[in-house]
Design a protein around this motif. Structure first.
Motif, PDB file in Angstrom:
ATOM      1  N   TYR A  91      -5.809   2.157  14.971  1.00 47.09           N
ATOM      2  CA  TYR A  91      -5.380   0.843  14.495  1.00 47.09           C
ATOM      3  C   TYR A  91      -6.524   0.121  13.802  1.00 47.09           C
ATOM      4  O   TYR A  91      -6.383  -0.402  12.695  1.00 47.09           O
ATOM      5  N   LYS A  92      -7.669   0.099  14.449  1.00 41.82           N
ATOM      6  CA  LYS A  92      -8.783  -0.670  13.897  1.00 41.82           C
ATOM      7  C   LYS A  92      -9.327  -0.029  12.626  1.00 41.82           C
ATOM      8  O   LYS A  92      -9.755  -0.727  11.700  1.00 41.82           O
ATOM      9  N   THR A  93      -9.288   1.288  12.559  1.00 38.94           N
ATOM     10  CA  THR A  93      -9.749   1.970  11.349  1.00 38.94           C
ATOM     11  C   THR A  93      -8.822   1.691  10.175  1.00 38.94           C
ATOM     12  O   THR A  93      -9.273   1.389   9.061  1.00 38.94           O
ATOM     13  N   ILE A 106      -9.907  -0.218   6.699  1.00 36.98           N
ATOM     14  CA  ILE A 106      -9.797   0.458   5.409  1.00 36.98           C
ATOM     15  C   ILE A 106      -9.025  -0.404   4.416  1.00 36.98           C
ATOM     16  O   ILE A 106      -9.430  -0.580   3.253  1.00 36.98           O
ATOM     17  N   HIS A 107      -7.919  -0.975   4.858  1.00 36.14           N
ATOM     18  CA  HIS A 107      -7.095  -1.761   3.935  1.00 36.14           C
ATOM     19  C   HIS A 107      -7.722  -3.101   3.591  1.00 36.14           C
ATOM     20  O   HIS A 107      -7.568  -3.587   2.466  1.00 36.14           O
ATOM     21  N   LEU A 108      -8.459  -3.683   4.522  1.00 36.53           N
ATOM     22  CA  LEU A 108      -9.168  -4.910   4.206  1.00 36.53           C
ATOM     23  C   LEU A 108     -10.229  -4.649   3.148  1.00 36.53           C
ATOM     24  O   LEU A 108     -10.397  -5.424   2.202  1.00 36.53           O
ATOM     25  N   SER A 136       0.812  -1.204   0.000  1.00 34.82           N
ATOM     26  CA  SER A 136       0.000   0.000   0.000  1.00 34.82           C
ATOM     27  C   SER A 136       0.839   1.245   0.000  1.00 34.82           C
ATOM     28  O   SER A 136       1.791   1.373   0.754  1.00 34.82           O
ATOM     29  N   ALA A 137       0.469   2.213  -0.856  1.00 32.97           N
ATOM     30  CA  ALA A 137       1.162   3.495  -0.859  1.00 32.97           C
ATOM     31  C   ALA A 137       0.960   4.223   0.455  1.00 32.97           C
ATOM     32  O   ALA A 137       1.849   4.923   0.933  1.00 32.97           O
ATOM     33  N   VAL A 138      -0.223   4.052   1.046  1.00 33.24           N
ATOM     34  CA  VAL A 138      -0.495   4.715   2.313  1.00 33.24           C
ATOM     35  C   VAL A 138       0.445   4.218   3.396  1.00 33.24           C
ATOM     36  O   VAL A 138       0.812   4.941   4.304  1.00 33.24           O
ATOM     37  N   PHE A 190      -2.824   6.689   9.541  1.00 39.06           N
ATOM     38  CA  PHE A 190      -4.170   7.195   9.786  1.00 39.06           C
ATOM     39  C   PHE A 190      -4.289   8.641   9.320  1.00 39.06           C
ATOM     40  O   PHE A 190      -5.284   9.022   8.683  1.00 39.06           O
ATOM     41  N   GLY A 191      -3.278   9.458   9.611  1.00 38.26           N
ATOM     42  CA  GLY A 191      -3.307  10.863   9.229  1.00 38.26           C
ATOM     43  C   GLY A 191      -3.423  11.055   7.727  1.00 38.26           C
ATOM     44  O   GLY A 191      -4.151  11.937   7.263  1.00 38.26           O
ATOM     45  N   GLU A 192      -2.720  10.234   6.960  1.00 38.43           N
ATOM     46  CA  GLU A 192      -2.809  10.339   5.499  1.00 38.43           C
ATOM     47  C   GLU A 192      -4.190   9.954   5.003  1.00 38.43           C
ATOM     48  O   GLU A 192      -4.712  10.536   4.051  1.00 38.43           O
ATOM     49  N   ALA A 193      -4.792   8.948   5.646  1.00 39.94           N
ATOM     50  CA  ALA A 193      -6.107   8.490   5.204  1.00 39.94           C
ATOM     51  C   ALA A 193      -7.190   9.540   5.441  1.00 39.94           C
ATOM     52  O   ALA A 193      -8.140   9.652   4.662  1.00 39.94           O
ATOM     53  N   ILE A 194      -7.068  10.316   6.519  1.00 44.62           N
ATOM     54  CA  ILE A 194      -8.141  11.251   6.882  1.00 44.62           C
ATOM     55  C   ILE A 194      -7.902  12.676   6.408  1.00 44.62           C
ATOM     56  O   ILE A 194      -8.824  13.487   6.414  1.00 44.62           O
TER      57      ILE A 194
END
Length: 261
Positions: free
Chosen positions: A207-209, A213-215, A15-17, A135-139
């Motif tokens: 962690y759970k978020t 997201i990746h799943l 993943s790039a993230v 997480f920061g990159e995702a949001i």
């Protein structure tokens, strides 16, 4: 069922993230759909239960009852302690000791399951890039911040709702409204959390978020409709069971998370 186990039990996702860190994501699938549970490497651990509960059935009810004021920004406390009677402090700190506890709790959770090499891959990803960065990159596209507890919870609720309903990515305005809703729920619930409690709870939610997201992304990448539907069903059932909120009886809108009429 064998196909689903193969896709999720042994799939490896770059993943790039995650900055190139290698992940394996798994879903434990029982023969009875009611017995399914989302797991990490075969762990019975759920995306919807927490070692340090900030999100709870009572809190979820508060969120759904809130009507966000579109003209009022969500709480962006700069870290100063609020005056008595003012809005609860929602700042998420950066204490390394607390982060280590949250990380260890997460690893302990996944280690409770059947070992298939996933634990080592997750540990490698955490060594290469901490969860707060991921997480920061995702949001960030939604104007959310990982140092604000309302924003952290908003990202979690949005990810859960989106997965359970097999919905497209939400809009910025929808997620911002959800953050304001959650901000109001904290105030209405008179939540009293010290700095360490806020940080440990927030990082567990992160962690759970991130893993959810990746799943979800992996199921979409494989273009497997059966896998996507099973993940949606597992997420919906778990949230309904553990948080007493039926995500399929709600809509995520510019007014936040609202119950279907």
């Amino acid at each position: 069922m064998t196909k689903i186990r193969r896709l999720f039990g042994y799939a490896v996702l770059g993943s790039a993230v995650l900055g190139g860190a290698v992940l394996a994501l798994s879903i434990a699938v029982a023969t009875d759909v009611q017995a399914q549970s989302v797991g990490f490497g075969g762990s019975p651990g759920s995306f919807t239960t927490f070692n340090f509960p900030i999100i709870s059935p009572q809190f979820s009810r508060h969120v759904l009852q809130m009507s966000p004021d579109r003209n009022k920004p969500a709480n962006r406390n700069n870290g100063a302690q609020p005056a008595r009677g003012s809005q609860s402090d929602l700042v998420v700190g950066h204490d390394a000791t607390v982060s280590a506890r949250a990380r260890q709790a997460f690893l302990d959770d996944i280690r409770r399951g059947e070992s298939n090499g996933l634990t080592r891959q997750i540990e490698l990803s955490m060594q290469q890039r901490d969860v707060r960065s991921q997480f920061g990159e995702a949001i960030s596209p939604y104007g959310l911040r990982p140092d604000n507890l309302a924003d952290v919870c908003a990202a979690y609720y949005a990810a859960m709702w989106m997965t359970a309903n097999r919905a497209p990515l939400p809009t910025r305005s929808q997620v911002q409204a959800l953050s304001r809703q959650i901000d109001g729920a904290f105030l209405a619930g008179a939540t009293q959390l010290d700095a360490a409690q806020r940080q440990q709870g927030a990082e567990e939610i992160m962690y759970k978020t991130v893993w959810l997201i990746h799943l979800r992304q992996e199921a979409q990448r494989l273009a497997d409709q059966q896998a996507q539907q099973q993940l949606a069903d597992v997420t919906w059932q778990a949230f309904k069971r553990d948080q007493a909120l039926d995500l399929r009886a709600t809509r995520l809108t510019d007014a936040g998370l609202v119950a279907n009429q």
